[in-house]
Design an enzyme around this catalytic site. Sequence first.
Site, PDB file in Angstrom:
ATOM      1  N   PRO A   1      70.274  28.204  99.982  1.00 47.80           N
ATOM      2  CA  PRO A   1      70.989  27.013 100.455  1.00 47.80           C
ATOM      3  C   PRO A   1      71.455  26.160  99.274  1.00 47.80           C
ATOM      4  CG  PRO A   1      68.636  26.758 100.779  1.00 47.80           C
ATOM      5  CD  PRO A   1      68.845  28.164 100.305  1.00 47.80           C
ATOM      6  N   GLU A   2      72.567  25.481  99.442  1.00 47.63           N
ATOM      7  CA  GLU A   2      73.046  24.577  98.408  1.00 47.63           C
ATOM      8  C   GLU A   2      72.753  23.131  98.825  1.00 47.63           C
ATOM      9  OE1 GLU A   2      75.755  25.305  95.693  1.00 47.63           O
ATOM     10  OE2 GLU A   2      76.270  27.357  96.208  1.00 47.63           O
TER      11      GLU A   2
ATOM     12  N   LYS B   1      68.018  20.644  95.128  1.00 47.44           N
ATOM     13  CA  LYS B   1      67.850  21.462  96.331  1.00 47.44           C
ATOM     14  C   LYS B   1      66.396  21.525  96.779  1.00 47.44           C
ATOM     15  CE  LYS B   1      70.629  24.699  94.227  1.00 47.44           C
ATOM     16  NZ  LYS B   1      71.194  26.058  94.113  1.00 47.44           N
TER      17      LYS B   1
ATOM     18  N   ARG C   1      75.557  37.484  88.939  1.00 44.71           N
ATOM     19  CA  ARG C   1      76.297  37.064  90.120  1.00 44.71           C
ATOM     20  C   ARG C   1      77.776  37.175  89.780  1.00 44.71           C
ATOM     21  NH1 ARG C   1      73.276  31.529  91.527  1.00 44.71           N
ATOM     22  NH2 ARG C   1      74.144  31.764  93.599  1.00 44.71           N
TER      23      ARG C   1
END
Length: 290
Positions: free
Chosen positions: A2-3, A61, A269
Amino acid sequence: MPELPEVETVRAGLERHVVGRTIESVTVLHPRPVRRDPRGPAGFAAELTGRRFVGARRRGKYLWLPLDNGDALLGHLGMSGQLLVQPPGRPDERHLRVRFALRDDRGEVELRFVDQRMFGGLSISPGGAELPVEMAHIARDPFDPEFDDDRFVGRVRLRQAGIKRLLLDQTLVSGIGNIYADEALWRAELHGDRPGDRLRPIQVRRVLAEARAVMGAALHEGGTSFDALYVNVNGESGYFDRSLHAYGREGLPCDRCGGPIRRQEFMNRSSYFCPVCQTVPRLRRSHRRD
Ligand SMILES: [Zn+2]
């Protein structure tokens, strides 16, 4: 993962539904999410039973729920963790791991920790109500009223690392994930490999402002789509599908110049950028290292 906007949506939901309520019971359905507690699942449950949640806080976060004894319950959402607020009696989620029965004069609710892959978990931080030691090294996020823009700009301009890597450095600024970094850089027309110490202050300010803008839009969406009694985070956000200019758009036309968006490898990534709007920096000839 999640951001920040999703985590903020969860925090706001917890503030509304959990703060002020007393923990009547704690049921640990799988020991792994509470593995950080040396007392084991029973000790974890005993420690929390009877306590009251007095806040719902976040740094970047990372979430924590201060308790009325000065300790805090930390939520590590990991890859797939969710914190749900449900009415009692709602059928268990398939991957329900820990259940808290809560009560106050508004009635009863359950706080449920659901996690399929269990990289995340819950832990108690003694004395951590104000700022858990586990989070003391994490910088403030760009929405924190005490975030210091000048200090951030100064620190970025001392570093030789690329600006994208610096945006993701949680000791400089927290809460900007891979997706928002790519979007902020596209909006600021900067390639992520541009070294911090080669950027002008106005460029660093611009990318910071764009990060705020893109995350702020997502925060707004999260706030408006929030269901009254359902707090959820799973890293999926409808916002992402509609509003992205760079991330995930390899080969599609740039919304500014029409040229194709490109993808490159970045720390296991991907980074997405427009090679026309975001000029790839020439390699530094220096032998210095970051
Ligand atoms: Zn372009």
